[in-house]
Enzyme design. Sequence first.
Site, PDB file in Angstrom:
ATOM      1  CG  HIS A  42       0.551 -33.476 -21.294  1.00  0.00           C
ATOM      2  ND1 HIS A  42      -1.112 -34.191 -21.657  1.00  0.00           N
ATOM      3  CD2 HIS A  42       0.311 -32.767 -22.262  1.00  0.00           C
ATOM      4  CE1 HIS A  42      -1.484 -32.502 -22.108  1.00  0.00           C
ATOM      5  NE2 HIS A  42      -0.669 -32.360 -22.202  1.00  0.00           N
ATOM      6  CG  HIS A  99       2.014 -29.919 -26.386  1.00  0.00           C
ATOM      7  ND1 HIS A  99       1.311 -30.384 -27.218  1.00  0.00           N
ATOM      8  CD2 HIS A  99       1.106 -30.503 -24.852  1.00  0.00           C
ATOM      9  CE1 HIS A  99      -0.263 -30.588 -26.394  1.00  0.00           C
ATOM     10  NE2 HIS A  99      -0.138 -30.401 -25.133  1.00  0.00           N
ATOM     11  CG  ASP A 143       3.636 -27.432 -30.799  1.00  0.00           C
ATOM     12  OD1 ASP A 143       3.849 -27.816 -29.371  1.00  0.00           O
ATOM     13  OD2 ASP A 143       2.702 -26.921 -31.232  1.00  0.00           O
ATOM     14  N   GLY A 154      -5.766 -28.481 -27.840  1.00  0.00           N
ATOM     15  CA  GLY A 154      -6.273 -26.993 -27.987  1.00  0.00           C
ATOM     16  C   GLY A 154      -7.471 -26.184 -26.963  1.00  0.00           C
ATOM     17  CG  HIS A 183      -4.838 -31.795 -24.593  1.00  0.00           C
ATOM     18  ND1 HIS A 183      -4.385 -32.689 -25.267  1.00  0.00           N
ATOM     19  CD2 HIS A 183      -4.243 -30.594 -23.653  1.00  0.00           C
ATOM     20  CE1 HIS A 183      -2.893 -32.407 -24.476  1.00  0.00           C
ATOM     21  NE2 HIS A 183      -3.089 -31.604 -24.189  1.00  0.00           N
ATOM     22  CD  GLU A 236      -4.932 -28.270 -20.489  1.00  0.00           C
ATOM     23  OE1 GLU A 236      -4.064 -26.920 -19.477  1.00  0.00           O
ATOM     24  OE2 GLU A 236      -5.202 -27.274 -20.571  1.00  0.00           O
ATOM     25  CG  ASP A 287       1.138 -29.242 -21.610  1.00  0.00           C
ATOM     26  OD1 ASP A 287       0.943 -29.593 -21.911  1.00  0.00           O
ATOM     27  OD2 ASP A 287       0.154 -27.972 -20.768  1.00  0.00           O
TER      28      ASP A 287
END
Length: 392
Positions: free
Chosen positions: A26, A28, A30, A188, A215, A218, A307
């Site tokens: 996991h 990202h 960006d 998101g 996701h 969370e 993350d």
Amino acid sequence: MTSPNHATRRTPSPDQIRRAPKVLLHDHLDGGLRPGTVVELAAAVGYDALPEKEPDLLGAWFREAANSGSLERYLETFAHTCAVMQTREALVRVAAECAQDLAEDGVVYAEVRYAPEQHLEGGLNLEEVVEAVNEGFREGERRATANGHRIRVGALLTAMRHAARSLEIAELANRYRDVGVVGFDIAGAEAGFPPTRHLDAFEYLKRENNHFTIHAGEAFGLPSIWQALQWCGADRLGHGVRIIDDIKVAEDGSVTLGRLASYVRDKRIPLELCPTSNLQTGAATSYAEHPIGLLRTLHFRATVNTDNRLMSDTSLSREFEELVKTFDYTLDDMQWFTVNGMKSAFLPFHERLAIISDVIKPGYAELKSEWLFQQTTSTRGTADVPYADGPR
């Protein structure tokens, strides 16, 4: 949180943690840029909205914004990173640096996710975005190999929960499977955007026998987890940390699992836990209070992840350093989390098994032998308690 017999607990040093083979599920794309790269790419494309122009100051700004305790505010930081990732050259560079940085940190297998729909403002189409990122990952793997590190990176294509392109992105993920893309994801803000809005994408992927993670759990809790599993059929839970809400610990220490928690554990559903990120978004109040400690004790399929390395100022080694410091984890514990991650990867079984057998286990065996040698040269009596390889 140090035990009385800390000297015999075999906790690894930061250097050993960094050198240990690790698996990341996991992360990202960006959310992992180098601050200096953000500054350089912004200058190249004329993006003048960065809050800071110096890399060190910009990195500090990202950390402070991400430490707000709000998932929504946390997600706002991505406006700046996505803004500089709108050209083929930028995507290749960012992906290559991502693979290099992970390899330098001892990661031997990684699944890195990104949303192709967020990289179209410069005129690229979805296919060109995927091909640029794939090219960057392959270049980063080559550079890592040249520097003496071994890594394999697979891409997860993400659809945004608030948008309406999930089926299109799922079809894209299926089109590029086996050529760099290993699965699908949605991401998101969870509140107000349940995974059930994207059932057509998940049904399509299931018909195509493709892999996907969601996701869930969370910020929104058990309903999000239940929907991701029972309505959508997720293979893994992105975060899933709120499964702790279905676990009761009595004053005498006895533990009772609710039906959903029992299902998650019994079915060995992987939890993509991200400790530092969870602290930033308010899913946990401290490392000591993070559910990962109990979930590991209860033998859930827990994995350790980063993350967003930029926003959290972290790496997978730093995540493990915090867990070692907090829970007195040993190399055995690190290996347990790492094997969990590799078992849960979206690779064919024989490829997962090969990485576990040929890379992970030998790597940890070497580190354990090194640790024992160091102890025998400094403290008598510690070498006659061998490392345990029993079930964990």
